[in-house]
Write a protein that holds these residues in place. Structure first.
Motif, mmCIF file in Angstrom:
data_model
loop_
_atom_site.group_PDB
_atom_site.id
_atom_site.type_symbol
_atom_site.label_atom_id
_atom_site.label_comp_id
_atom_site.label_asym_id
_atom_site.label_seq_id
_atom_site.Cartn_x
_atom_site.Cartn_y
_atom_site.Cartn_z
ATOM 1 N N LEU A 167 0.834 -1.200 0.000
ATOM 2 C CA LEU A 167 0.000 0.000 0.000
ATOM 3 C C LEU A 167 0.873 1.256 0.000
ATOM 4 O O LEU A 167 0.565 2.249 -0.667
ATOM 5 N N SER A 168 1.975 1.200 0.747
ATOM 6 C CA SER A 168 2.876 2.348 0.843
ATOM 7 C C SER A 168 3.434 2.696 -0.539
ATOM 8 O O SER A 168 3.416 3.858 -0.953
ATOM 9 N N HIS A 169 3.893 1.685 -1.271
ATOM 10 C CA HIS A 169 4.434 1.915 -2.618
ATOM 11 C C HIS A 169 3.336 2.416 -3.562
ATOM 12 O O HIS A 169 3.552 3.360 -4.325
ATOM 13 N N GLN A 170 2.185 1.762 -3.510
ATOM 14 C CA GLN A 170 1.102 2.143 -4.425
ATOM 15 C C GLN A 170 0.640 3.577 -4.186
ATOM 16 O O GLN A 170 0.441 4.358 -5.121
ATOM 17 N N PHE A 209 -9.784 9.083 17.691
ATOM 18 C CA PHE A 209 -9.363 8.835 16.312
ATOM 19 C C PHE A 209 -10.388 9.372 15.309
ATOM 20 O O PHE A 209 -10.048 9.756 14.192
ATOM 21 N N ASP A 210 -11.689 9.389 15.711
ATOM 22 C CA ASP A 210 -12.725 9.865 14.796
ATOM 23 C C ASP A 210 -12.551 11.336 14.447
ATOM 24 O O ASP A 210 -13.063 11.804 13.422
ATOM 25 N N ASP A 211 -11.861 12.084 15.316
ATOM 26 C CA ASP A 211 -11.682 13.516 15.085
ATOM 27 C C ASP A 211 -10.495 13.816 14.166
ATOM 28 O O ASP A 211 -10.182 14.976 13.933
ATOM 29 N N LEU A 212 -9.820 12.772 13.698
ATOM 30 C CA LEU A 212 -8.638 12.976 12.862
ATOM 31 C C LEU A 212 -8.964 12.664 11.406
ATOM 32 O O LEU A 212 -9.531 11.618 11.109
ATOM 33 N N ASP A 213 -8.594 13.595 10.507
ATOM 34 C CA ASP A 213 -8.787 13.341 9.078
ATOM 35 C C ASP A 213 -7.654 12.476 8.518
ATOM 36 O O ASP A 213 -7.867 11.702 7.596
ATOM 37 N N PHE A 214 -6.456 12.669 9.070
ATOM 38 C CA PHE A 214 -5.299 11.908 8.587
ATOM 39 C C PHE A 214 -4.444 11.467 9.765
ATOM 40 O O PHE A 214 -4.322 12.192 10.759
ATOM 41 N N LEU A 215 -3.835 10.275 9.627
ATOM 42 C CA LEU A 215 -2.827 9.824 10.578
ATOM 43 C C LEU A 215 -1.566 9.473 9.797
ATOM 44 O O LEU A 215 -1.642 8.731 8.812
ATOM 45 N N GLU A 216 -0.478 10.038 10.202
ATOM 46 C CA GLU A 216 0.809 9.684 9.611
ATOM 47 C C GLU A 216 1.607 8.941 10.680
ATOM 48 O O GLU A 216 2.058 9.534 11.662
ATOM 49 N N ILE A 217 1.737 7.641 10.528
ATOM 50 C CA ILE A 217 2.543 6.841 11.457
ATOM 51 C C ILE A 217 3.772 6.376 10.697
ATOM 52 O O ILE A 217 3.656 5.611 9.731
ATOM 53 N N LEU A 223 -4.954 6.460 7.102
ATOM 54 C CA LEU A 223 -3.592 6.211 7.583
ATOM 55 C C LEU A 223 -2.595 6.241 6.427
ATOM 56 O O LEU A 223 -2.764 5.517 5.444
ATOM 57 N N ASN A 224 -1.568 7.065 6.551
ATOM 58 C CA ASN A 224 -0.475 7.143 5.569
ATOM 59 C C ASN A 224 -1.026 7.139 4.127
ATOM 60 O O ASN A 224 -0.632 6.320 3.294
#
Lengths: 324, 445
Positions: B212-215, B338-346, B385-386
């Motif tokens: 998924l990261s590469h795509q 977590f519902d209040d977040l549009d994006f998570l970058e881990i 996520l990412n």
């Protein structure tokens, strides 16, 4: 209990000279055994000389202390690591084993186990009073074992009844020694099991590990120095000093051990050099350990070092804070 | 005659103001031994900085402060960031300092400078990070170093000879940097292999994250997302590690490289672990007033940050699990879920780092016993996520990753707000050696 005669030494004897004398003494004992019809006089529990060695005003040099701390991964502060006190005082105990009236050969002695009880931290500025004696000669399934006891106090410690700041008991095996009555348990205790859990550390020990520990400990027993010299004593390669491995486990537990603790180790199979030791340290549940925010206040730590490839345990032990 | 007393431009005791992310610039990340193999940290940081200067017209500008760092650093680079400033087109009167917090260096630089802006100590700032695995410092051994230092202190020829005579043949072997933790002797990969085993993360789940990261990174490049975030360098226009054509079967064919001596199955491969990389990144920060005065856009604001550390030495928690503790504390401080977040970058140090972190948050016992909650902390919506890929595809030049994450996230938020007309919010989480973790919240308003 017999009273020990106290012999005051002017200084800590050099281990190199002791090993030389130990070699001569061992040869003498071997010769006596060979010449005697019964293969040497059998031992009894009272065969150890009733002598205690004492050294006053012993001080650690800063350079020696720093070299030890850097090698073992202890912080290079002014507190003496418990393993360093062992190194400082150990020649006094070894000197007892090269006395002409000591009944067992020094060469070939096997370090079976070690226990240190540290009641308070000794510092590099402290003048130390060291006392050492041997005791508890007893049968072992393959010979005789005995304890070397070393007590270290701060010079001028006022209460003579108080426990020493540091007390070490080293248990040694003399293979082949015979007792008057064969009281030794013939059965070999089961070998310690390789832990099931995941390791906490891996030590990659280079070939010069024995030489480097020899440089800070003074213990230049040839079995630790090179493959060639170790082969002369029946080992395929040099082996790590047992106390090096135990002191590294102590350093891994680190400040969690607190200022006062007991530290034990039982040696199983030797660590061949170069080699890789897998270590697992498991905290024992203790009173007052908060589950959410603290890894401290446990009931101490059990540790095991093993060879993951061969599935063989090298050593086991524990480190228990005195207030646990 | 008393000197005229000037009115302070930032009165003391005033409430803090907001710190804006204005933009970012990085060079494409390269593989170790790749096109940047002859470029030093100073070269790459200067290139990234100059690209930022060009992008935002900062030639000759005196920026309030530049903070950056490198994890693998030559001793001669003691003032790396200041040297990069002097080599760049910024005003030579721009102050700078170096910092280092392992893989969290770049994010911590953003957090520290944002705080100075919020306090009114700075109006503008540039955060950055750089690392070269190709040009890593190789040190002489302790024995040789001590002999050389003794030699240089010796006065007489005899003492100098004595110092040199102390050098042993073994001392001549160089001492290269390693990724092993000093206290455990385990490399970062071997540590994560323990954590992977502890949480029972499968090979398939890790390969899925990697794919998924590469795509996603390839899609983002194709869509032009990085056109204003990345400046080509040394012939590289995209991250060298990116494989748009990778597939689940290609990833599944790779041999495990970490955890191969554990009793549990080895699952971590070169495909689901980040490669050693070279690269640099920068982020332009400022107060809203400064941005407006310079006619620069505001992408997002740095709202807050939380750091954490875990006791990995005796294995209580995994080396890279500190964010599992920092994020719940950070969100709780703002009353968010977590519902209040549009994006998570881990940060994908390893695919399994992302998965063990998510698993901890979904675990009832972890929530109760380690986080002190009533139950599990929560479940992350994987579609948030990412979303544009992360370190598995882009590569991970340690100190440069924070800047990549902040610039990417700020642009994602700005784009979302432009599309929806509503504020958007994101979480950034970076794990680091030493059991460290740094996390931050960015939002548009």
């Amino acid at each position: 209990m017999t009273t020990r005669r106290v012999v005051e030494l002017d200084a800590v004897p050099g281990l190199g000279g002791l090993y030389g004398r130990g070699g001569v003494g061992s040869a003498r004992l071997a010769l006596a055994r060979a010449l005697s019809r019964e293969g040497g006089r059998p031992l009894d529990a009272g065969a150890l000389p009733a002598v205690e060695y004492a050294v006053h005003d012993l001080r650690a040099s800063t350079a020696h202390l720093t070299a030890y701390q850097h090698l073992m991964g202890e912080p290079a502060g002014d507190a003496l690591p418990a393993g360093f006190v062992h190194v400082l005082a150990f020649p006094v105990a070894t000197a007892l084993m090269v006395r002409s009236d000591f009944p067992l050969p020094l060469v070939g002695m096997v370090h079976l186990a070690n226990r240190v009880d540290q009641h308070e931290v000794l510092r590099h500025t402290d003048a130390l009073h060291v006392r050492a004696w041997t005791e508890q000669l007893r049968p072992h399934r393959s010979g005789a074992q005995l304890d070397l006891v070393v007590e270290v106090r701060r010079e001028g410690a006022t209460d003579p009844g108080a426990p020493p700041a540091w007390r070490g008991v080293s248990t040694y095996l003399s293979k082949g020694a015979r007792f008057a009555e064969d009281e030794a348990p013939a059965e070999r205790p089961p070998a310690p099991a390789v832990p099931h859990g995941l390791p906490t550390a891996v030590w990659n020990l280079p070939a010069d590990t024995g030489r480097r520990y020899a440089a800070v400990s003074g213990d230049r027993n040839p079995i630790h120095l090179s493959a060639l010299s170790a082969r002369a004593f029946g080992f395929p390669r040099a082996i790590a000093h047992g106390m090096y491995t135990a002191a590294r486990a102590l350093a891994d537990v680190g400040p969690r051990r607190g200022p006062a603790f007991s530290w034990t180790v039982q040696f199983a199979k030797p660590v061949l050099l170069p080699g890789t030791v897998t270590l697992r340290v498991v905290p024992r549940a203790g009173a007052g350990a908060s589950r959410v925010d603290s890894a401290l206040a446990t009931g101490g730590y059990d540790y095991t070092g093993w060879d993951a490839r061969r599935g063989v345990v090298h050593f086991t032990g524990n480190i228990t804070p005195s207030d646990a | 005659m008393p000197a005229a007393r000037r009115e302070p431009t930032t009165p003391t005791g005033t409430p803090t103001r907001r710190a804006a992310v204005i933009g970012g610039n990085r060079i494409p990340f390269a593989k170790v031994g790749g096109p940047y193999r002859d470029s030093s940290n100073l070269d790459m940081l200067t290139a990234a900085l100059d690209g930022l200067v060009a992008r935002f017209g900062l030639q000759g500008e005196r920026i309030g402060e530049v903070a950056a760092g490198a994890v693998l650093k030559h001793s001669r680079d003691f003032n790396l960031t200041r040297e990069a400033v002097l080599a760049s087109a910024l005003s030579p009167e721009t102050p700078a300092y170096d910092l280092q917090q392992a893989c969290a260096t770049g994010l911590e630089a953003v957090v520290g400078l944002s705080n100075k802006i919020r306090l009114g100590q700075l109006d503008s700032a540039i955060a950055g990070g750089v690392d070269s695995a190709s040009d890593a410092p190789v040190a002489v051994s302790d024995g040789l170093r001590r002999a050389l230092l003794t030699f240089s202190r010796a006065r007489s020829a005899r003492d100098k000879l004595a110092a040199l005579a102390g050098i042993r043949p073994a001392d001549l072997a160089p001492s290269a940097p390693t990724t092993a933790e000093p206290r455990t002797g385990l490399s970062m990969g071997e540590h994560q292999a323990l954590t992977t085993a502890q949480w029972g993360i499968t090979r398939e789940a890790q390969d899925e994250i990697a794919l998924l990261s590469h795509q996603r990174l390839a899609t983002a490049y194709d869509a032009g997302f990085f056109d204003d975030l990345v400046t080509p360098y040394r012939g590289l226009v995209r991250d060298q590690n990116l494989r748009a054509d990778t597939s689940a079967s290609k990833l599944a064919a790779l041999r495990p490289v970490f955890g191969t001596h554990l009793p549990t199955p080895a699952t971590m491969t070169a495909g689901n672990s980040t490669p050693l990389s070279d690269g640099a990144s920068t982020v332009l920060l400022g107060s809203e007033e400064w941005a407006h005065a310079h006619a620069l856009p505001v992408l997002a604001y740095v709202v807050d940050a939380e750091v954490a550390a875990v006791d990995f030495v005796l294995g209580r928690d995994g080396l890279l699990m500190a964010p599992a503790f920092a994020v719940p504390r950070l969100l709780a401080r703002h009353g968010l879920t977590f519902d209040d977040l549009d994006f998570l970058e881990i940060h994908e140090a390893f695919a399994s780092t992302v998965l063990t972190t998510l698993a901890a948050w979904e675990d009832e016992a972890f929530g109760r016993e380690r986080l002190g909650l009533d139950g599990a902390f929560g479940t992350v919506d994987r579609t948030r996520l990412n979303v544009n890929g992360s370190s598995l595809a882009a590569g991970h030049p340690f100190a440069a990753t924070g800047g990549r994450l902040v610039a990417t996230t700020a642009k994602l938020l700005a784009t979302r707000t432009a599309d929806t007309g509503r504020p958007a919010r994101a979480l950034i989480s970076v794990c680091a050696a030493g059991g460290l973790g740094v996390t931050a919240i960015l939002e548009t308003a």
